[in-house]
Design a protein around this motif. Structure first.
Motif, PDB file in Angstrom:
ATOM      1  N   THR A  18       0.836  -1.205   0.000  1.00  0.00           N
ATOM      2  CA  THR A  18       0.000   0.000   0.000  1.00  0.00           C
ATOM      3  C   THR A  18       0.869   1.253   0.000  1.00  0.00           C
ATOM      4  O   THR A  18       0.588   2.209  -0.720  1.00  0.00           O
ATOM      5  CB  THR A  18      -0.944   0.003   1.208  1.00  0.00           C
ATOM      6  N   LEU A  19       1.924   1.252   0.792  1.00  0.00           N
ATOM      7  CA  LEU A  19       2.813   2.417   0.825  1.00  0.00           C
ATOM      8  C   LEU A  19       3.525   2.600  -0.511  1.00  0.00           C
ATOM      9  O   LEU A  19       3.746   3.726  -0.946  1.00  0.00           O
ATOM     10  CB  LEU A  19       3.820   2.291   1.966  1.00  0.00           C
ATOM     11  N   LYS A  20       3.848   1.512  -1.182  1.00  0.00           N
ATOM     12  CA  LYS A  20       4.447   1.630  -2.516  1.00  0.00           C
ATOM     13  C   LYS A  20       3.441   2.201  -3.514  1.00  0.00           C
ATOM     14  O   LYS A  20       3.816   2.942  -4.423  1.00  0.00           O
ATOM     15  CB  LYS A  20       4.981   0.276  -2.977  1.00  0.00           C
ATOM     16  N   GLU A  21       2.159   1.890  -3.323  1.00  0.00           N
ATOM     17  CA  GLU A  21       1.121   2.489  -4.170  1.00  0.00           C
ATOM     18  C   GLU A  21       1.025   3.988  -3.916  1.00  0.00           C
ATOM     19  O   GLU A  21       0.831   4.772  -4.851  1.00  0.00           O
ATOM     20  CB  GLU A  21      -0.231   1.824  -3.904  1.00  0.00           C
ATOM     21  N   VAL A  22       1.172   4.390  -2.661  1.00  0.00           N
ATOM     22  CA  VAL A  22       1.164   5.821  -2.334  1.00  0.00           C
ATOM     23  C   VAL A  22       2.353   6.492  -3.009  1.00  0.00           C
ATOM     24  O   VAL A  22       2.214   7.570  -3.597  1.00  0.00           O
ATOM     25  CB  VAL A  22       1.190   6.047  -0.804  1.00  0.00           C
ATOM     26  N   GLU A  23       3.506   5.854  -2.980  1.00  0.00           N
ATOM     27  CA  GLU A  23       4.695   6.420  -3.629  1.00  0.00           C
ATOM     28  C   GLU A  23       4.472   6.551  -5.129  1.00  0.00           C
ATOM     29  O   GLU A  23       4.793   7.574  -5.727  1.00  0.00           O
ATOM     30  CB  GLU A  23       5.920   5.546  -3.343  1.00  0.00           C
ATOM     31  N   ALA A  24       3.906   5.525  -5.743  1.00  0.00           N
ATOM     32  CA  ALA A  24       3.640   5.566  -7.185  1.00  0.00           C
ATOM     33  C   ALA A  24       2.656   6.684  -7.515  1.00  0.00           C
ATOM     34  O   ALA A  24       2.824   7.398  -8.510  1.00  0.00           O
ATOM     35  CB  ALA A  24       3.100   4.214  -7.660  1.00  0.00           C
ATOM     36  N   PHE A  25       1.641   6.870  -6.667  1.00  0.00           N
ATOM     37  CA  PHE A  25       0.666   7.943  -6.888  1.00  0.00           C
ATOM     38  C   PHE A  25       1.340   9.307  -6.805  1.00  0.00           C
ATOM     39  O   PHE A  25       1.154  10.158  -7.679  1.00  0.00           O
ATOM     40  CB  PHE A  25      -0.476   7.851  -5.870  1.00  0.00           C
ATOM     41  N   LEU A  26       2.127   9.526  -5.759  1.00  0.00           N
ATOM     42  CA  LEU A  26       2.795  10.822  -5.602  1.00  0.00           C
ATOM     43  C   LEU A  26       3.792  11.069  -6.739  1.00  0.00           C
ATOM     44  O   LEU A  26       3.905  12.192  -7.230  1.00  0.00           O
ATOM     45  CB  LEU A  26       3.495  10.895  -4.243  1.00  0.00           C
ATOM     46  N   SER A  27       4.469  10.033  -7.158  1.00  0.00           N
ATOM     47  CA  SER A  27       5.418  10.161  -8.263  1.00  0.00           C
ATOM     48  C   SER A  27       4.717  10.529  -9.568  1.00  0.00           C
ATOM     49  O   SER A  27       5.214  11.357 -10.336  1.00  0.00           O
ATOM     50  CB  SER A  27       6.177   8.841  -8.425  1.00  0.00           C
ATOM     51  N   SER A  28       3.542   9.952  -9.796  1.00  0.00           N
ATOM     52  CA  SER A  28       2.798  10.196 -11.037  1.00  0.00           C
ATOM     53  C   SER A  28       1.954  11.464 -11.009  1.00  0.00           C
ATOM     54  O   SER A  28       1.491  11.922 -12.050  1.00  0.00           O
ATOM     55  CB  SER A  28       1.867   9.012 -11.328  1.00  0.00           C
ATOM     56  N   LYS A  37      10.424   4.708   4.736  1.00  0.00           N
ATOM     57  CA  LYS A  37      11.709   4.833   4.035  1.00  0.00           C
ATOM     58  C   LYS A  37      11.848   3.746   2.980  1.00  0.00           C
ATOM     59  O   LYS A  37      12.218   4.020   1.827  1.00  0.00           O
ATOM     60  CB  LYS A  37      12.858   4.750   5.037  1.00  0.00           C
ATOM     61  N   ASP A  38      11.545   2.504   3.341  1.00  0.00           N
ATOM     62  CA  ASP A  38      11.667   1.381   2.406  1.00  0.00           C
ATOM     63  C   ASP A  38      10.722   1.523   1.212  1.00  0.00           C
ATOM     64  O   ASP A  38      11.007   1.012   0.124  1.00  0.00           O
ATOM     65  CB  ASP A  38      11.424   0.047   3.113  1.00  0.00           C
ATOM     66  N   ALA A  39       9.608   2.197   1.398  1.00  0.00           N
ATOM     67  CA  ALA A  39       8.652   2.419   0.303  1.00  0.00           C
ATOM     68  C   ALA A  39       9.049   3.619  -0.566  1.00  0.00           C
ATOM     69  O   ALA A  39       8.378   3.912  -1.560  1.00  0.00           O
ATOM     70  CB  ALA A  39       7.248   2.615   0.867  1.00  0.00           C
ATOM     71  N   GLY A  40      10.124   4.318  -0.193  1.00  0.00           N
ATOM     72  CA  GLY A  40      10.585   5.460  -0.982  1.00  0.00           C
ATOM     73  C   GLY A  40       9.797   6.729  -0.743  1.00  0.00           C
ATOM     74  O   GLY A  40       9.787   7.628  -1.596  1.00  0.00           O
ATOM     75  N   LEU A  41       9.168   6.845   0.425  1.00  0.00           N
ATOM     76  CA  LEU A  41       8.292   7.991   0.686  1.00  0.00           C
ATOM     77  C   LEU A  41       8.980   9.137   1.425  1.00  0.00           C
ATOM     78  O   LEU A  41       8.395  10.218   1.549  1.00  0.00           O
ATOM     79  CB  LEU A  41       7.051   7.535   1.463  1.00  0.00           C
TER      80      LEU A  41
END
Length: 126
Positions: A3-13, A38-42
């Protein structure tokens, strides 16, 4: 973590969008929640506690938050994590109002209508 990686992808896009997370926090490991973000790149999107308003100060403008790329606001339900992990304790920055059910429902309906109208206008090409 997914889920946190999805948040990162959303913010990136979506470089002009802001995400607010209010966590009912059950993470017990020291710095465990910070490690997940941190691990999710946020971390690169993190709005720091030091920039949050104190004693009735105003929040920064949305344009300033976007310009600084501090577009992830995270709040925790555990007070001590503000000091230990730099995650804002929700009740230092929020209040809960008490309203009767009908009033809350009407506010909710007004909000949903506003969101739907915004999305309609945003995606129309004039």
């Amino acid at each position: 973590m997914d889920t946190l990686k999805e948040v990162e992808a959303f913010l990136s896009s979506n470089p002009t969008e802001i995400v607010t997370l209010i966590l009912e926090d059950y993470v017990k490991a020291p710095k465990g929640l910070t490690k997940l973000f941190k691990d999710a790149g946020l971390n690169k999107y993190w709005f720091p506690v030091s920039s949050m308003p104190k004693q009735g100060q105003a929040w920064p403008l949305v344009s300033d938050i976007v310009a600084k790329n501090q577009r992830l606001l995270v709040f925790t339900s555990i007070k001590s994590k503000q000091q230990t992990e730099g995650i804002a304790y929700q009740w230092n920055y929020m209040v809960e109002n008490q309203c009767i059910k009908l009033q809350c429902f009407l506010v909710f309906l007004r909000y949903m209508f506003s969101c739907a109208l915004y999305m309609f206008v945003k995606h129309m090409s004039f």
